[in-house]
Design a protein around this motif. Structure first.
Motif, PDB file in Angstrom:
ATOM      1  N   TRP A 146       0.822  -1.212   0.000  1.00  0.00           N
ATOM      2  CA  TRP A 146       0.000   0.000   0.000  1.00  0.00           C
ATOM      3  C   TRP A 146       0.857   1.264   0.000  1.00  0.00           C
ATOM      4  O   TRP A 146       0.462   2.283  -0.581  1.00  0.00           O
ATOM      5  CB  TRP A 146      -0.982  -0.013   1.183  1.00  0.00           C
ATOM      6  N   CYS A 147       2.000   1.221   0.633  1.00  0.00           N
ATOM      7  CA  CYS A 147       2.914   2.372   0.572  1.00  0.00           C
ATOM      8  C   CYS A 147       3.401   2.581  -0.853  1.00  0.00           C
ATOM      9  O   CYS A 147       3.523   3.726  -1.314  1.00  0.00           O
ATOM     10  CB  CYS A 147       4.094   2.165   1.525  1.00  0.00           C
ATOM     11  N   GLN A 148       3.663   1.467  -1.542  1.00  0.00           N
ATOM     12  CA  GLN A 148       4.073   1.560  -2.947  1.00  0.00           C
ATOM     13  C   GLN A 148       2.956   2.179  -3.788  1.00  0.00           C
ATOM     14  O   GLN A 148       3.202   3.068  -4.613  1.00  0.00           O
ATOM     15  CB  GLN A 148       4.436   0.164  -3.476  1.00  0.00           C
ATOM     16  N   ARG A 149       1.723   1.709  -3.557  1.00  0.00           N
ATOM     17  CA  ARG A 149       0.571   2.278  -4.285  1.00  0.00           C
ATOM     18  C   ARG A 149       0.411   3.768  -3.984  1.00  0.00           C
ATOM     19  O   ARG A 149       0.112   4.574  -4.872  1.00  0.00           O
ATOM     20  CB  ARG A 149      -0.718   1.557  -3.894  1.00  0.00           C
ATOM     21  N   LEU A 150       0.583   4.103  -2.710  1.00  0.00           N
ATOM     22  CA  LEU A 150       0.460   5.508  -2.303  1.00  0.00           C
ATOM     23  C   LEU A 150       1.538   6.352  -2.976  1.00  0.00           C
ATOM     24  O   LEU A 150       1.255   7.462  -3.450  1.00  0.00           O
ATOM     25  CB  LEU A 150       0.559   5.604  -0.777  1.00  0.00           C
ATOM     26  N   GLN A 151       2.734   5.819  -3.049  1.00  0.00           N
ATOM     27  CA  GLN A 151       3.841   6.519  -3.712  1.00  0.00           C
ATOM     28  C   GLN A 151       3.522   6.743  -5.194  1.00  0.00           C
ATOM     29  O   GLN A 151       3.728   7.836  -5.713  1.00  0.00           O
ATOM     30  CB  GLN A 151       5.131   5.697  -3.558  1.00  0.00           C
ATOM     31  N   GLU A 152       3.013   5.698  -5.827  1.00  0.00           N
ATOM     32  CA  GLU A 152       2.660   5.807  -7.252  1.00  0.00           C
ATOM     33  C   GLU A 152       1.511   6.797  -7.454  1.00  0.00           C
ATOM     34  O   GLU A 152       1.504   7.565  -8.414  1.00  0.00           O
ATOM     35  CB  GLU A 152       2.281   4.434  -7.811  1.00  0.00           C
ATOM     36  N   ALA A 153       0.544   6.763  -6.531  1.00  0.00           N
ATOM     37  CA  ALA A 153      -0.615   7.658  -6.651  1.00  0.00           C
ATOM     38  C   ALA A 153      -0.213   9.117  -6.477  1.00  0.00           C
ATOM     39  O   ALA A 153      -0.771  10.010  -7.119  1.00  0.00           O
ATOM     40  CB  ALA A 153      -1.678   7.268  -5.633  1.00  0.00           C
ATOM     41  N   SER A 154       0.748   9.361  -5.615  1.00  0.00           N
ATOM     42  CA  SER A 154       1.158  10.749  -5.383  1.00  0.00           C
ATOM     43  C   SER A 154       1.937  11.313  -6.571  1.00  0.00           C
ATOM     44  O   SER A 154       2.029  12.533  -6.728  1.00  0.00           O
ATOM     45  CB  SER A 154       1.975  10.853  -4.099  1.00  0.00           C
ATOM     46  N   SER A 155       2.502  10.451  -7.389  1.00  0.00           N
ATOM     47  CA  SER A 155       3.266  10.943  -8.539  1.00  0.00           C
ATOM     48  C   SER A 155       2.425  10.997  -9.812  1.00  0.00           C
ATOM     49  O   SER A 155       2.908  11.438 -10.845  1.00  0.00           O
ATOM     50  CB  SER A 155       4.498  10.064  -8.765  1.00  0.00           C
TER      51      SER A 155
END
Length: 148
Positions: free
Chosen positions: A50-59
């Motif tokens: 989920w942190c990876q998804r959050l990172q991708e979503a923020s970019s």
């Protein structure tokens, strides 16, 4: 020849049974600890995902509300991880308690087994002494009564 009968055999059997039960309890506690650790590992993996998804979503161009939902879910997983760490500590204490309990039961069983072994040694000594006395008596009778 006489058979050995230990007067406290039921106590020896009981101590052996108690040790076996203590082994089962330890095994169950270890299983629970492994289960808790596996669940924690899964939570860490989920958090990383989920942190990876959050990172991708923020970019990328993702609505802020969706990012907030993701962050709330990561926070929820963090809370679950903290609870799971507490559960693991509790399970570890249980394993330690069960190990100590098993250790005590093993000592009890060993004491009673040693007592039985000493009783068996005394029994064998008595039987051997009786047999030797019978052989000595037989030899004495043969010496006194001449052969025809």
């Amino acid at each position: 020849m006489a058979r050995f009968h230990y007067a406290y055999q039921k106590v020896v059997d009981l101590k052996s049974s108690e040790k076996t039960q203590a082994e089962w309890l330890l095994s169950a506690a270890l299983g629970k600890l492994r289960s808790e650790e596996l669940t924690l590992q899964n939570l860490y993996e989920e958090r990383a995902e989920w942190c990876q998804r959050l990172q991708e979503a923020s970019s990328t161009a993702v609505p802020l509300s969706e990012i907030l939902v993701m962050q709330q879910y990561v926070d929820h997983v963090d809370t679950c991880i903290m609870r799971k760490l507490t559960d693991i500590k509790k399970a570890q204490r249980e394993v330690d308690d069960r190990r100590n309990f098993l250790s005590d039961k093993m000592k009890d069983e060993k004491v009673w087994q040693k007592s039985k072994e000493r009783a068996l040694d005394r029994f064998r000594a008595v039987v051997q002494s009786k047999e030797q006395n019978e052989l000595d008596e037989l030899a004495t009778v043969r010496f006194i009564v001449p052969a025809p």
